[in-house]
Write a protein that holds these residues in place. Structure first.
Motif, PDB file in Angstrom:
ATOM      1  N   GLY A 154      -6.733 -14.961  -2.466  1.00  0.00           N
ATOM      2  CA  GLY A 154      -6.169 -16.234  -3.390  1.00  0.00           C
ATOM      3  C   GLY A 154      -7.345 -17.160  -3.175  1.00  0.00           C
ATOM      4  N   GLU A 155      -8.079 -17.108  -2.313  1.00  0.00           N
ATOM      5  CA  GLU A 155      -9.242 -17.841  -2.351  1.00  0.00           C
ATOM      6  C   GLU A 155      -9.884 -18.162  -3.855  1.00  0.00           C
ATOM      7  N   ASN A 156     -10.092 -19.686  -4.740  1.00  0.00           N
ATOM      8  CA  ASN A 156     -11.138 -20.108  -5.337  1.00  0.00           C
ATOM      9  C   ASN A 156     -12.034 -20.861  -4.930  1.00  0.00           C
ATOM     10  N   HIS A 157     -13.630 -20.220  -6.146  1.00  0.00           N
ATOM     11  CA  HIS A 157     -14.661 -20.763  -5.623  1.00  0.00           C
ATOM     12  C   HIS A 157     -14.742 -21.336  -6.976  1.00  0.00           C
ATOM     13  N   ASP A 158     -15.852 -23.033  -7.221  1.00  0.00           N
ATOM     14  CA  ASP A 158     -17.359 -22.526  -8.327  1.00  0.00           C
ATOM     15  C   ASP A 158     -18.334 -23.473  -7.968  1.00  0.00           C
ATOM     16  N   LEU A 159     -19.259 -23.172  -8.695  1.00  0.00           N
ATOM     17  CA  LEU A 159     -20.476 -23.750  -8.362  1.00  0.00           C
ATOM     18  C   LEU A 159     -21.042 -23.844  -9.686  1.00  0.00           C
ATOM     19  N   ASP A 160     -21.488 -25.258  -9.506  1.00  0.00           N
ATOM     20  CA  ASP A 160     -22.724 -25.070 -11.388  1.00  0.00           C
ATOM     21  C   ASP A 160     -23.863 -24.282 -11.234  1.00  0.00           C
ATOM     22  N   ARG A 161     -24.233 -24.265 -11.951  1.00  0.00           N
ATOM     23  CA  ARG A 161     -25.504 -23.283 -12.642  1.00  0.00           C
ATOM     24  C   ARG A 161     -26.834 -23.911 -11.693  1.00  0.00           C
ATOM     25  N   HIS A 162     -26.742 -25.156 -11.389  1.00  0.00           N
ATOM     26  CA  HIS A 162     -27.853 -25.153 -10.583  1.00  0.00           C
ATOM     27  C   HIS A 162     -27.817 -25.406  -9.245  1.00  0.00           C
ATOM     28  N   LYS A 163     -26.773 -25.060  -8.540  1.00  0.00           N
ATOM     29  CA  LYS A 163     -25.948 -24.968  -6.998  1.00  0.00           C
ATOM     30  C   LYS A 163     -26.494 -23.490  -7.454  1.00  0.00           C
ATOM     31  N   LEU A 164     -26.339 -22.818  -8.128  1.00  0.00           N
ATOM     32  CA  LEU A 164     -26.826 -20.733  -8.161  1.00  0.00           C
ATOM     33  C   LEU A 164     -27.654 -20.780  -7.851  1.00  0.00           C
ATOM     34  N   ALA A 165     -28.668 -21.647  -8.916  1.00  0.00           N
ATOM     35  CA  ALA A 165     -30.757 -21.078  -9.155  1.00  0.00           C
ATOM     36  C   ALA A 165     -31.169 -21.718  -7.582  1.00  0.00           C
ATOM     37  N   MET A 166     -30.497 -23.051  -7.213  1.00  0.00           N
ATOM     38  CA  MET A 166     -31.021 -23.059  -5.866  1.00  0.00           C
ATOM     39  C   MET A 166     -30.739 -22.436  -5.235  1.00  0.00           C
ATOM     40  N   ALA A 167     -29.459 -22.003  -4.512  1.00  0.00           N
ATOM     41  CA  ALA A 167     -29.268 -20.175  -3.666  1.00  0.00           C
ATOM     42  C   ALA A 167     -29.931 -19.390  -3.649  1.00  0.00           C
ATOM     43  N   TRP A 168     -30.347 -18.768  -5.134  1.00  0.00           N
ATOM     44  CA  TRP A 168     -31.164 -17.946  -5.450  1.00  0.00           C
ATOM     45  C   TRP A 168     -33.041 -18.173  -4.797  1.00  0.00           C
TER      46      TRP A 168
END
Length: 368
Positions: A154-168
């Protein structure tokens, strides 16, 4: 006013470990460092097709509505290794602490163009665009964000494109940043990679555009950078080393030459057709043990082993095929291919043989 490094002293000079330097000299060094790194980015294979690179800066997707009501969404990206190598070349340009940081180069360019309104405006626009595309302040500026729900917890997560890119970039590629990895883990590797593609592509475009602007100003005489920074080799076209020279050898432990300009000590012998290379022989012949096969490669069975593994029904078990690297269901011709690969491996490995004596007819010496 802030400067890339050093302390500001009166009279428009900076004081560093090497003594006073003019502001002009310091900003010139900054631009020269940028040119060298930006040229390496420019040499990357992703930049070979400019239109394709520019296309990657936008979020493009193909949406197909099927007759049965199903909607298919498709996006295609370059191979991850290609984007990864591009990110590695870009990294110093993205880091504020590096000498070739993009914003430092823009600041230096603005300093030299401070009396030129048109160029000053270009620098201002380039700075604003870089900040919005590479350093967005909000999720809205990042272009898009991803929202997911874990149906099990039931957990929800959200992340913007830039943070996803930085994570990669910093979690998967150039570092193993545990915080960024933890932030992006719930979205999976592909979402992190997808977010990074547009960032890497646009950073490459912005980097090369600034490089070309610097080139134009240099050609016009507004900038007077060292010629070498535009001409020195920054990336390898060929990775084969082939050149004329002399080779000298000696047993391990022999005193080496004092430096490159002096002759080798008398114990060193010039390599020739009659040279005795027995001092290089050792138990393993200079080779790694078991280097022919990686521990992760599937075993290559002999034709006899293939036949012996048949089941009473005349086929082969799925687990046995998997051990040989054969997918399930086995494709047509899989047995012939396995036998061909086994025979090729036998020819490559071959039975152990003694080394032939070196004679006057031997012209090529391979050191393995």
């Amino acid at each position: 006013m802030l400067f890339p490094s050093g302390l500001v002293a009166s009279g428009g000079e900076t004081v560093g470990s090497s003594g006073p330097r003019s502001v002009d000299a310091q900003y010139q060094e900054c631009l020269e460092a940028y040119v060298v790194r930006a040229r390496r980015v420019e040499e990357h294979s992703l930049a070979a097709d400019w239109d394709a690179l520019v296309a990657l800066t936008d979020i493009q997707m193909r949406v197909v509505q099927l007759d049965n009501g199903e909607t298919r969404i498709r996006q295609e990206f370059p191979a991850e290794e290609v984007v990864e190598s591009a990110a590695a070349r870009l990294r110093p340009i993205l880091l504020e602490g590096d000498a070739c940081f993009y914003q430092k180069a823009l600041k230096a360019l603005g300093y030299f163009c401070r009396a030129l309104p048109q160029d000053t405006e270009w620098v201002r626009a380039a700075r604003a665009e870089w900040r919005s595309r590479v350093e967005p302040a909000t999720a809205e500026e990042a272009g898009y964000w991803v929202v997911i729900n874990n149906t099990a917890t039931g957990e929800n997560h959200d992340l913007d494109r830039h943070k996803l890119a930085m994570a990669w970039i910093y979690g998967d590629v150039v570092h193993h940043d545990t915080e960024r990895r933890a932030e992006g883990d719930a979205f999976g590797l592909f979402e992190r990679f997808r977010g990074a593609v547009t960032l890497v592509a646009w950073a490459m475009v912005g980097t090369i555009e600034l490089l070309n602007y610097i080139r134009a100003l240099h050609e016009d005489g507004i900038l007077r950078l060292r010629r070498e920074v535009f001409e020195e080799r920054v990336a390898l076209k060929s990775t084969t080393l082939d050149y004329r020279g002399e080779v000298f050898f000696a047993p391990v432990g022999t005193e080496p030459p004092a430096n490159a300009s002096t002759s080798p000590p008398k114990e060193w012998v010039r390599l020739g057709k009659e040279a005795d290379l027995s001092c290089f022989r050792n138990e393993f012949g200079g080779q790694l043990m078991h280097a022919v096969r990686s521990p992760h490669m599937p075993e290559l069975p002999s034709p006899e082993e293939i036949e012996a593994a048949r089941t009473p029904a005349g086929g082969w078990r799925r687990v046995q095929l998997a051990a040989w690297g054969v997918p399930w269901p086995p494709p047509k011709g899989w047995k012939d291919e396995l036998i061909e690969r086994w025979r090729a491996a036998q020819q490559q490995e071959g039975p152990p043989t003694s080394r032939p004596a070196l004679g006057p007819v031997q012209h090529t010496l391979d050191f393995g």
